[in-house]
Design a protein around this motif. Sequence first.
Motif, PDB file in Angstrom:
ATOM      1  N   SER A 149      22.968   9.377  -8.211  1.00 49.82           N
ATOM      2  CA  SER A 149      22.874   8.241  -9.128  1.00 49.82           C
ATOM      3  C   SER A 149      21.814   7.231  -8.704  1.00 49.82           C
ATOM      4  O   SER A 149      21.427   6.385  -9.487  1.00 49.82           O
ATOM      5  N   ARG A 150      21.390   7.298  -7.450  1.00 45.68           N
ATOM      6  CA  ARG A 150      20.340   6.386  -6.961  1.00 45.68           C
ATOM      7  C   ARG A 150      19.194   7.195  -6.378  1.00 45.68           C
ATOM      8  O   ARG A 150      19.421   8.116  -5.588  1.00 45.68           O
ATOM      9  N   TRP A 151      18.009   6.822  -6.774  1.00 47.45           N
ATOM     10  CA  TRP A 151      16.811   7.515  -6.297  1.00 47.45           C
ATOM     11  C   TRP A 151      15.909   6.521  -5.594  1.00 47.45           C
ATOM     12  O   TRP A 151      15.790   5.373  -6.007  1.00 47.45           O
ATOM     13  N   ILE A 152      15.236   6.985  -4.570  1.00 45.35           N
ATOM     14  CA  ILE A 152      14.145   6.223  -3.972  1.00 45.35           C
ATOM     15  C   ILE A 152      12.868   6.852  -4.536  1.00 45.35           C
ATOM     16  O   ILE A 152      12.649   8.055  -4.406  1.00 45.35           O
ATOM     17  N   VAL A 153      12.041   6.032  -5.155  1.00 46.49           N
ATOM     18  CA  VAL A 153      10.840   6.509  -5.832  1.00 46.49           C
ATOM     19  C   VAL A 153       9.625   5.835  -5.206  1.00 46.49           C
ATOM     20  O   VAL A 153       9.644   4.626  -4.961  1.00 46.49           O
ATOM     21  N   GLY A 154       8.586   6.609  -4.948  1.00 46.01           N
ATOM     22  CA  GLY A 154       7.331   6.065  -4.447  1.00 46.01           C
ATOM     23  C   GLY A 154       6.258   6.214  -5.502  1.00 46.01           C
ATOM     24  O   GLY A 154       6.167   7.243  -6.173  1.00 46.01           O
ATOM     25  N   ALA A 155       5.448   5.193  -5.679  1.00 44.99           N
ATOM     26  CA  ALA A 155       4.351   5.236  -6.642  1.00 44.99           C
ATOM     27  C   ALA A 155       3.085   4.759  -5.951  1.00 44.99           C
ATOM     28  O   ALA A 155       3.109   3.779  -5.205  1.00 44.99           O
ATOM     29  N   SER A 156       1.988   5.478  -6.188  1.00 42.41           N
ATOM     30  CA  SER A 156       0.714   5.069  -5.601  1.00 42.41           C
ATOM     31  C   SER A 156      -0.424   5.563  -6.470  1.00 42.41           C
ATOM     32  O   SER A 156      -0.239   6.396  -7.350  1.00 42.41           O
ATOM     33  N   GLU A 183      11.918  -3.049  -7.021  1.00 47.07           N
ATOM     34  CA  GLU A 183      10.968  -2.835  -5.933  1.00 47.07           C
ATOM     35  C   GLU A 183      11.663  -3.066  -4.601  1.00 47.07           C
ATOM     36  O   GLU A 183      12.363  -4.064  -4.421  1.00 47.07           O
ATOM     37  N   LEU A 184      11.450  -2.133  -3.666  1.00 47.23           N
ATOM     38  CA  LEU A 184      11.994  -2.276  -2.324  1.00 47.23           C
ATOM     39  C   LEU A 184      10.940  -2.858  -1.375  1.00 47.23           C
ATOM     40  O   LEU A 184      11.167  -3.898  -0.775  1.00 47.23           O
ATOM     41  N   PHE A 185       9.791  -2.172  -1.264  1.00 46.66           N
ATOM     42  CA  PHE A 185       8.742  -2.677  -0.378  1.00 46.66           C
ATOM     43  C   PHE A 185       7.442  -1.911  -0.616  1.00 46.66           C
ATOM     44  O   PHE A 185       7.461  -0.741  -0.962  1.00 46.66           O
ATOM     45  N   PRO A 186       6.321  -2.585  -0.413  1.00 53.08           N
ATOM     46  CA  PRO A 186       5.025  -1.891  -0.430  1.00 53.08           C
ATOM     47  C   PRO A 186       4.732  -1.341   0.977  1.00 53.08           C
ATOM     48  O   PRO A 186       5.119  -1.949   1.977  1.00 53.08           O
ATOM     49  N   SER A 187       4.070  -0.193   1.045  1.00 53.32           N
ATOM     50  CA  SER A 187       3.749   0.387   2.351  1.00 53.32           C
ATOM     51  C   SER A 187       2.651  -0.387   3.067  1.00 53.32           C
ATOM     52  O   SER A 187       2.573  -0.368   4.290  1.00 53.32           O
ATOM     53  N   ARG A 188       1.800  -1.053   2.326  1.00 49.75           N
ATOM     54  CA  ARG A 188       0.709  -1.850   2.908  1.00 49.75           C
ATOM     55  C   ARG A 188       0.684  -3.222   2.260  1.00 49.75           C
ATOM     56  O   ARG A 188      -0.192  -3.539   1.451  1.00 49.75           O
ATOM     57  N   PRO A 189       1.637  -4.093   2.581  1.00 50.16           N
ATOM     58  CA  PRO A 189       1.709  -5.404   1.941  1.00 50.16           C
ATOM     59  C   PRO A 189       0.444  -6.233   2.162  1.00 50.16           C
ATOM     60  O   PRO A 189       0.092  -7.068   1.326  1.00 50.16           O
ATOM     61  N   ASP A 190      -0.267  -5.981   3.255  1.00 50.00           N
ATOM     62  CA  ASP A 190      -1.488  -6.728   3.549  1.00 50.00           C
ATOM     63  C   ASP A 190      -2.591  -6.471   2.522  1.00 50.00           C
ATOM     64  O   ASP A 190      -3.516  -7.266   2.393  1.00 50.00           O
ATOM     65  N   ALA A 217      -4.178   1.741  -4.984  1.00 47.41           N
ATOM     66  CA  ALA A 217      -2.908   1.088  -4.648  1.00 47.41           C
ATOM     67  C   ALA A 217      -2.111   1.968  -3.692  1.00 47.41           C
ATOM     68  O   ALA A 217      -1.667   3.042  -4.067  1.00 47.41           O
ATOM     69  N   PRO A 218      -1.938   1.543  -2.435  1.00 48.42           N
ATOM     70  CA  PRO A 218      -1.097   2.321  -1.533  1.00 48.42           C
ATOM     71  C   PRO A 218       0.342   2.364  -2.046  1.00 48.42           C
ATOM     72  O   PRO A 218       0.723   1.580  -2.916  1.00 48.42           O
ATOM     73  N   ALA A 219       1.120   3.263  -1.524  1.00 48.72           N
ATOM     74  CA  ALA A 219       2.468   3.492  -2.036  1.00 48.72           C
ATOM     75  C   ALA A 219       3.346   2.237  -1.990  1.00 48.72           C
ATOM     76  O   ALA A 219       3.323   1.478  -1.026  1.00 48.72           O
ATOM     77  N   THR A 220       4.083   2.061  -3.062  1.00 49.16           N
ATOM     78  CA  THR A 220       5.150   1.064  -3.139  1.00 49.16           C
ATOM     79  C   THR A 220       6.430   1.824  -3.454  1.00 49.16           C
ATOM     80  O   THR A 220       6.426   2.757  -4.267  1.00 49.16           O
ATOM     81  N   TYR A 221       7.525   1.445  -2.806  1.00 46.38           N
ATOM     82  CA  TYR A 221       8.794   2.158  -2.964  1.00 46.38           C
ATOM     83  C   TYR A 221       9.773   1.332  -3.788  1.00 46.38           C
ATOM     84  O   TYR A 221       9.827   0.106  -3.679  1.00 46.38           O
ATOM     85  N   PHE A 238      -4.815   7.147  -2.597  1.00 46.50           N
ATOM     86  CA  PHE A 238      -5.219   6.086  -1.691  1.00 46.50           C
ATOM     87  C   PHE A 238      -5.753   6.695  -0.398  1.00 46.50           C
ATOM     88  O   PHE A 238      -5.084   7.485   0.253  1.00 46.50           O
ATOM     89  N   ASN A 239      -6.984   6.329  -0.035  1.00 45.31           N
ATOM     90  CA  ASN A 239      -7.603   6.802   1.193  1.00 45.31           C
ATOM     91  C   ASN A 239      -8.169   5.582   1.918  1.00 45.31           C
ATOM     92  O   ASN A 239      -9.133   4.977   1.453  1.00 45.31           O
ATOM     93  N   PRO A 240      -7.575   5.195   3.034  1.00 44.03           N
ATOM     94  CA  PRO A 240      -8.019   3.975   3.723  1.00 44.03           C
ATOM     95  C   PRO A 240      -9.491   4.005   4.123  1.00 44.03           C
ATOM     96  O   PRO A 240     -10.165   2.982   4.086  1.00 44.03           O
ATOM     97  N   GLN A 241     -10.008   5.194   4.507  1.00 46.47           N
ATOM     98  CA  GLN A 241     -11.415   5.269   4.895  1.00 46.47           C
ATOM     99  C   GLN A 241     -12.319   5.047   3.689  1.00 46.47           C
ATOM    100  O   GLN A 241     -13.329   4.348   3.792  1.00 46.47           O
ATOM    101  N   HIS A 242     -11.977   5.630   2.556  1.00 50.51           N
ATOM    102  CA  HIS A 242     -12.753   5.394   1.333  1.00 50.51           C
ATOM    103  C   HIS A 242     -12.777   3.903   1.013  1.00 50.51           C
ATOM    104  O   HIS A 242     -13.827   3.343   0.701  1.00 50.51           O
ATOM    105  N   GLN A 243     -11.615   3.271   1.085  1.00 47.91           N
ATOM    106  CA  GLN A 243     -11.521   1.856   0.735  1.00 47.91           C
ATOM    107  C   GLN A 243     -12.315   0.978   1.701  1.00 47.91           C
ATOM    108  O   GLN A 243     -13.032   0.072   1.290  1.00 47.91           O
TER     109      GLN A 243
END
Length: 192
Positions: free
Chosen positions: A1-8, A28-35, A12-16, A93-98
């Motif tokens: 009944s409850r799912w954890i979903v990631g979107a990126s 929304e639970l948390f972004p993987s890269r809030p910075d 935009a780095p993943a947000t859960y 999302f690729n940190p080196q590209h960014q």
Amino acid sequence: SRWIVGASAAEAPATYYLFQRDKGSIQELFPSRPDLKAYRLAPMHGEIIRARDKLELPSYLTLPEGQRPRPTAPLPMVLLVHGGPWARDEYGFNPQHQWLADRGLAVLSVNFRASTGLGKAFVNAGDLEWGRRMHDDLIDAVEWAVAQGIADRERTAIMGASYGGYATLAGLTFTPEVFRCGVDIVGPSNLE
């Protein structure tokens, strides 16, 4: 009944999120890269580059802000080569590209022959081709970028880790006229 979903996405780095099916709600639970939330990140675009033997090379291009669909003038470019070689570059999302695009560089990642996820024939096309056709694929990608007005021929670099490091050393050794500089990260320098 409850799912954890990631979107990126590439920009935009993943947000859960918590999705509760019974309520039809998502929280929304948390972004993987809030910075990075405060920044506008560069989009990544898929490109198909044809190698000299007509093999199609799925590739990914990231340009600095305001330089899409094509730059107004050729840019300094980094050819970012994945490791493996039995691995692959993907859209996302690729940190080196960014990081590189944020500093005004075009960034190109190429799925050269031997890359995985593109079929057995594509992987096997890289057999015994280190420093040969696999290298030709990378050079063909640089030539494509120059012909498209993306890359400045005089300001092109190559970098990568593992096989990408080997490709960097091979690029600087076999085709020094193509690359101004390179960054080898844990690349083997002697195949024997």
